[in-house]
Design a protein around this motif. Structure first.
Motif, PDB file in Angstrom:
ATOM      1  N   SER A   1     -56.047  -5.573  28.873  1.00 45.20           N
ATOM      2  CA  SER A   1     -55.862  -7.025  28.929  1.00 45.20           C
ATOM      3  C   SER A   1     -54.390  -7.395  28.856  1.00 45.20           C
ATOM      4  O   SER A   1     -53.904  -8.253  29.608  1.00 45.20           O
ATOM      5  N   LYS A   2     -53.652  -6.732  27.977  1.00 41.25           N
ATOM      6  CA  LYS A   2     -52.216  -7.003  27.845  1.00 41.25           C
ATOM      7  C   LYS A   2     -51.451  -6.557  29.084  1.00 41.25           C
ATOM      8  O   LYS A   2     -50.520  -7.234  29.538  1.00 41.25           O
TER       9      LYS A   2
ATOM     10  N   VAL B   1     -59.026 -11.926  26.233  1.00 38.77           N
ATOM     11  CA  VAL B   1     -59.652 -10.636  26.527  1.00 38.77           C
ATOM     12  C   VAL B   1     -60.982 -10.839  27.248  1.00 38.77           C
ATOM     13  O   VAL B   1     -61.469  -9.926  27.943  1.00 38.77           O
ATOM     14  N   THR B   2     -61.584 -12.021  27.123  1.00 38.67           N
ATOM     15  CA  THR B   2     -62.844 -12.295  27.822  1.00 38.67           C
ATOM     16  C   THR B   2     -62.661 -12.215  29.334  1.00 38.67           C
ATOM     17  O   THR B   2     -63.603 -11.890  30.059  1.00 38.67           O
TER      18      THR B   2
ATOM     19  N   TYR C   1     -64.175  -7.011  34.169  1.00 38.01           N
ATOM     20  CA  TYR C   1     -64.001  -5.699  34.795  1.00 38.01           C
ATOM     21  C   TYR C   1     -64.860  -4.640  34.116  1.00 38.01           C
ATOM     22  O   TYR C   1     -65.308  -3.689  34.749  1.00 38.01           O
ATOM     23  N   ALA C   2     -65.093  -4.823  32.813  1.00 36.54           N
ATOM     24  CA  ALA C   2     -65.880  -3.830  32.084  1.00 36.54           C
ATOM     25  C   ALA C   2     -67.312  -3.760  32.602  1.00 36.54           C
ATOM     26  O   ALA C   2     -67.970  -2.727  32.519  1.00 36.54           O
ATOM     27  N   LYS C   3     -67.801  -4.870  33.176  1.00 34.44           N
ATOM     28  CA  LYS C   3     -69.180  -4.896  33.683  1.00 34.44           C
ATOM     29  C   LYS C   3     -69.372  -3.982  34.887  1.00 34.44           C
ATOM     30  O   LYS C   3     -70.484  -3.544  35.168  1.00 34.44           O
ATOM     31  N   ILE C   4     -68.290  -3.726  35.633  1.00 39.12           N
ATOM     32  CA  ILE C   4     -68.451  -2.946  36.863  1.00 39.12           C
ATOM     33  C   ILE C   4     -68.025  -1.489  36.691  1.00 39.12           C
ATOM     34  O   ILE C   4     -67.936  -0.753  37.652  1.00 39.12           O
ATOM     35  N   VAL C   5     -67.760  -1.095  35.466  1.00 37.58           N
ATOM     36  CA  VAL C   5     -67.432   0.308  35.203  1.00 37.58           C
ATOM     37  C   VAL C   5     -68.740   1.048  34.936  1.00 37.58           C
ATOM     38  O   VAL C   5     -69.271   1.041  33.844  1.00 37.58           O
TER      39      VAL C   5
END
Length: 416
Positions: free
Chosen positions: A368-369, A376-377, A382-386
């Motif tokens: 995120s940084k 961070v939301t 992106y975390a959903k498509i990993v």
């Protein structure tokens, strides 16, 4: 000063259906031409499970309320509805409180502002509040100014004509707009951007005293629909790196974006003065074009080598990199020659950086940084498509299945 403060209360009214009550907002006194009136407004919500209690005097029943005055219900859905109604009440109460504190010297000025044109105020707000905003935000605001003019058919929109009904009409109008560069209506997300820009202008007008009520709170937003974010796998990245490109600057800038997650608009304006070496580690110091935030981003030696031979501090690192409107065709040609058939844009390289970092184990806060997200939301999208981590989690629990259980599940498996 008004002799009595207006009080707003959420009450229940029985409907024709059994055991169903409408939520009503009751306001008193509301002064019309100097005379106190009782005003009722529908919250457009119903409930069926209110909790009742006896009145202090007599045997009549009344809805039970908590210490904040919110009606209590047995079901969670109804309780949520009552909280929504209380929010509606708070907004309206603030409006009446604001009207109530106007003294006699302020009222003539308020009446003068009521007759002023909202469209002119909105256009001035663009210059006042968005002198350095990104192109997308500016475009949305300017387009909304055009839509307001079209909606009013060239006439002015006095502030005293703006209410929840007017804003609802504008919302429906925006949703039905025809697209300017293709057949059909504007996309749902484009309509969401336009309506958000309109509501932002109304909030500014409320804060500046042109509106006596915060109309923007009365009508729900057009919900933004999260679209599919295309990104490259590690194998596809390797294919792309090995594939020659007609324009070498596009190839180098694309690889740089995959390695750093930087946007096209930021890469295009990078100069050699933005690159700093501290204790053998290269860092890019730049200001994000979209958020105007100052970033200090460490980069790998590979990313630095992609930039090519170092030149004078004031020169662009990726000289000749096409503008966004011109880069699509050569970029598509290069991607297709690498055997990648999906719709990959330059911004997909930023998505690729994020998904690869997360799949390789980098924690979401660090990613995120590095992307420069303020929340961070945003990165959690992106975390959903990993998928790799999901597959690992799905196979994490391993148990031995004995013969008896195997026989029991075999018939069900044949049906599948």
């Amino acid at each position: 000063m008004l002799s009595r403060t207006t009080r707003c209360t959420v009450v229940l009214r029985k409907t024709e259906c059994s055991n169903v009550w409408r939520l009503i907002l009751l306001s008193y006194p509301v002064y019309v031409n100097g005379k106190p009136k009782r005003k009722t407004e529908s919250v457009n919500r119903i409930i069926s499970t209110p909790i009742w209690e006896k009145c202090p005097r007599g045997s009549l029943l009344k809805p039970k309320r908590d210490k904040y005055g919110i009606i209590q219900c047995r079901s969670k859905e109804d309780q949520y509805t009552c909280r929504y109604a209380d929010h509606f009440r708070m907004v309206r109460q603030q409006e009446y409180d604001r009207i109530g504190i106007l003294n006699d010297t302020e009222k003539p000025q308020s009446r003068e502002r009521d007759s002023q044109d909202f469209i002119m105020y909105y256009k001035n707000a663009i210059r006042k509040y968005h002198p350095e905003s990104d192109e997308r935000t500016l475009y949305s605001w300017k387009r909304v100014a055009q839509i307001l003019t079209e909606y009013s058919k060239g006439s002015s929109i006095p502030f005293n004509t703006i209410d929840a009904s007017w804003l609802t009409g504008m919302k429906n109008h925006i949703l039905s707009l025809e697209c300017s560069n293709r057949k059909g209506r504007v996309s749902h997300n484009t309509a969401s951007h336009y309506f958000s820009a309109l509501k932002a202008g109304l909030r500014m007008a409320y804060v500046d005293g042109y509106l006596s009520s915060n109309v923007s709170e009365m009508v729900p937003n057009i919900t933004f629909r999260q679209g599919r974010r295309e990104s490259l796998t590690m194998d596809e990245v390797r294919k792309l790196v090995r594939t020659p490109c007609e324009y070498d600057v596009i190839r180098r800038a694309s690889i740089f974006s995959i390695l750093t997650g930087m946007r096209h608009c930021d890469i295009m304006t990078l100069t050699w003065s933005n690159f700093v070496n501290i204790d053998g580690i290269w860092r890019v110091d730049f200001t994000q074009h979209k958020t105007k935030a100052v970033e200090y981003m460490p980069i790998s030696n590979t990313a630095y080598s992609v930039c090519g031979p170092r030149k004078e501090p004031g020169r662009y690192v990726f000289e000749g990199l096409p503008e966004p409107s011109w880069i699509s065709k050569p970029l598509k040609k290069w991607i297709e020659s690498a055997g990648i058939t999906r719709n990959i844009t330059f911004h997909s390289f930023r998505h690729t950086f994020a998904t690869l970092q997360l799949s390789l184990g980098t924690d979401i806060y660090t990613v995120s940084k590095m992307l420069g997200h303020s929340k961070v939301t945003t990165t959690q999208i992106y975390a959903k498509i990993v998928d790799s981590s999901k597959v690992a989690a799905a196979n994490a629990i391993q148990i031995e299945i004995d013969d008896e259980i195997q026989k029991a599940i075999e018939p069900a498996r044949r049906k599948i």
